[in-house]
Write an enzyme that holds these catalytic residues in place. Structure first.
Site, mmCIF file in Angstrom:
data_model
loop_
_atom_site.group_PDB
_atom_site.id
_atom_site.type_symbol
_atom_site.label_atom_id
_atom_site.label_comp_id
_atom_site.label_asym_id
_atom_site.label_seq_id
_atom_site.Cartn_x
_atom_site.Cartn_y
_atom_site.Cartn_z
ATOM 1 N N LEU A 256 0.836 -1.217 0.000
ATOM 2 C CA LEU A 256 0.000 0.000 0.000
ATOM 3 C C LEU A 256 0.868 1.263 0.000
ATOM 4 C CD1 LEU A 256 -2.694 -1.424 2.471
ATOM 5 C CD2 LEU A 256 -2.620 -1.575 -0.015
ATOM 6 N N CYS A 289 5.695 4.251 -4.630
ATOM 7 C CA CYS A 289 5.314 4.148 -3.203
ATOM 8 C C CYS A 289 6.529 4.290 -2.298
ATOM 9 C CB CYS A 289 4.669 2.797 -2.930
ATOM 10 S SG CYS A 289 3.217 2.536 -3.909
ATOM 11 N N GLU A 385 1.064 11.476 0.948
ATOM 12 C CA GLU A 385 1.955 10.906 -0.057
ATOM 13 C C GLU A 385 1.870 11.816 -1.288
ATOM 14 O OE1 GLU A 385 0.780 6.924 -1.245
ATOM 15 O OE2 GLU A 385 2.832 6.408 -1.747
HETATM 16 C C1 SIN Z 1 5.916 0.875 -5.962
HETATM 17 O O1 SIN Z 1 5.930 2.055 -6.235
HETATM 18 O O2 SIN Z 1 4.929 0.362 -5.416
HETATM 19 C C2 SIN Z 1 7.056 -0.063 -6.261
HETATM 20 C C3 SIN Z 1 8.357 0.568 -6.505
HETATM 21 C C4 SIN Z 1 9.481 -0.437 -6.636
HETATM 22 O O3 SIN Z 1 9.275 -1.640 -6.809
HETATM 23 O O4 SIN Z 1 10.624 0.005 -6.527
#
Ligand code: SIN
Length: 484
Positions: A256, A289, A385
């Site tokens: 998440l 993320c 975020e």
């Molecule tokens: C993501 O943004 O959820 C994954 C990024 C990554 O695998 O480096």
């Protein structure tokens, strides 16, 4: 779709039970760099998702019984096909998602590396024997595939996020139904085309593309044949999907949201920290993320660090991901641009200052790479975020205070720290409430590592030997009468 050599990779309908399925209506996929129409894609819904789950259920038993070495060989063929078509897959990805072509090529290699990793792990699903509590018994443990896996994956990594769920599932002996984001369905469909070419048996790998995410998501979380659901996306959506999964007591993996702290101590190598931050903040225009979201800089080096960052950011090339020299592409949509602008404006109203913000192309969904100084952990950019190319710098004076500020977030995905003091490196890494900590490094993702978070960032791990466990059930065998 300019420049794609193998036109058969451009698929525009769902892939179910080894067949390309037409749909009654279509939805548009547009290039975020200029708004141009790329494809009209068949709009599948709950019926197609149900058909995919049922096909997966039929195919899975034979796949689970297939020797692991044969499953591994097919996965390796799929991996090889992805790399053989890296250029075309990357171009397709840039067209629908916007990231610079070099990053898109990196994503194809990154996704393929999970397929290789799990092909190699498939033959190492070991069981266990446990000393029994009495002479007449034997205690054995075997691991078995969970069954049919449903997944929903986001637009920011249209290849790698889906592939790194499908690869361990297939390696473990599961069957897989993917629902990629409606903004970026073409990359997942191209990967399905390659699965078909290498001879993956029909029904094992299905891709359902459509705009009715709630209806498709309900099937993938609640159909009786679904045994496991894996999601990458926002915490808000993840909570809703988890609640749906709870009704059928489905196993889940949830990757998440994040709000990554990036901590620069006064003993850090500042140039190395700038290099790391450029990667950790501006990869995919800040739409990951694990992007650093709050940059804590010791007040003794704050001004020097800010100056260096402003001049590094001024050199970033902004534009269409297919253009030579582009390092920052467009955001996925105008809504995404507006959301970033609102967070920045709120923080400026709360007292932050904007330093360094270059002009962007007038066409397409761009937001300029921006440095904000004088930020506090309470401002809008720190609480949310950002998912855009904005670097907020927060001053701090004290180790225990920066740990407390870094942990003051509902999220716990990735954290970064720069220091040359080995004692501090261990103290701070251990105290950070995050699933992943990068030390003197801006890129932490790779197939050998367990990717995942704690707190509202989710649970489960992708990649590494732990990643296969997410797709395996443990069965205990109790053998009695062994003393006669
Ligand atoms: C993501 O943004 O959820 C994954 C990024 C990554 O695998 O480096």
């Amino acid at each position: 779709m300019q420049g794609i050599l193998d036109k058969q990779l451009i698929r525009k309908t769902s892939f179910i039970n080894g067949q390309w399925q037409d749909a009654a209506d279509t939805f548009e996929v547009r290039n975020p760099a200029n708004g141009q129409l790329l494809a009209e894609v068949g709009n599948a819904g709950a019926d197609e998702a149900t058909a995919a789950v049922e096909a997966a259920y039929q195919a899975q038993k034979a796949w689970a019984a297939t020797p692991a070495a044969q499953r591994a060989a097919l996965l390796m063929a799929w991996h090889d096909a992805m790399l053989a078509h890296q250029e075309d897959l990357a171009r397709l990805l840039t067209l629908e998602q916007g990231k610079p072509l070099a990053e898109a090529k990196g994503e194809i290699a990154y996704g393929a590396s999970y397929v290789k990793w799990f092909a190699e792990e498939a033959v190492r699903v070991y069981g266990d024997t446990i000393p029994a509590p009495s002479a007449d018994k034997r205690v054995l443990v075997v691991k078995q595939p969970v069954g049919v896996v449903g997944s929903i994956t986001p637009w920011n990594f249209p290849n790698a996020m889906m592939v790194r769920k499908a690869a361990p599932a297939l390696a473990a002996g599961c069957a897989f139904v993917a629902k990629p984001a409606a903004e970026t369905p073409l990359s997942a469909l191209a990967v399905a085309e390659l699965a078909q070419r290498v001879g993956l048996p029909a029904g094992l790998f299905n891709v359902v593309v459509g705009t009715d995410a709630p209806a498709i998501g309900k099937v993938l979380t609640q159909h009786p044949h679904i045994r496991k659901f894996s999601f990458t996306g926002s915490t808000a959506t993840g909570k809703r999907l988890l609640a749906q999964c709870a009704e059928g007591v489905k196993r889940t993996s949830m990757e998440l949201g994040g709000n990554a702290p990036f901590i620069v101590f006064d003993d850090a190598d500042l140039d190395a920290a700038i290099t790391g931050l450029l990667a950790a903040k501006f990869r995919n225009a800040g739409q990951t993320c694990v992007c650093s979201n709050r940059i804590f800089v010791h007040s003794k080096v704050y001004d020097a660090f800010a100056d260096k960052l402003v001049s590094a950011v001024a050199g970033l090339g902004i534009g269409d991901g297919l253009a030579e020299g582009t390092q920052i592409g467009p955001l996925i949509s105008q809504g995404a641009v507006d959301k970033v602008a609102e967070l920045v404006n709120q923080s400026l109203a709360q007292g932050a200052q904007c330093r360094g913000s270059a002009p962007v192309p007038t066409e397409g969904h761009y937001y300029p790479p921006t440095v904000l100084t004088g930020v506090s952990n309470a401002m809008a950019v720190s609480r949310n975020e950002i998912f855009g190319p904005v670097a907020p710098l927060i001053p701090f004076d004290d180790e225990s205070d920066v740990i407390a500020q870094a942990n003051d977030s509902e999220y716990g995905l990735a954290a970064y720290l720069y220091s040359r003091d080995i004692g501090r490196v261990f103290r701070v890494s251990e105290a950070l409430e995050y699933g992943m900590v990068a030390v003197n490094e801006g890129i932490l993702s790779n197939a050998a590592a367990p990717f995942g978070g704690v707190k509202a960032s989710g649970h489960g791990r992708e990649g590494s030997r732990y990643g296969l466990d997410d797709y395996l059930d443990i069965k205990y065998l109790c053998l009695g009468g062994m003393d006669k």
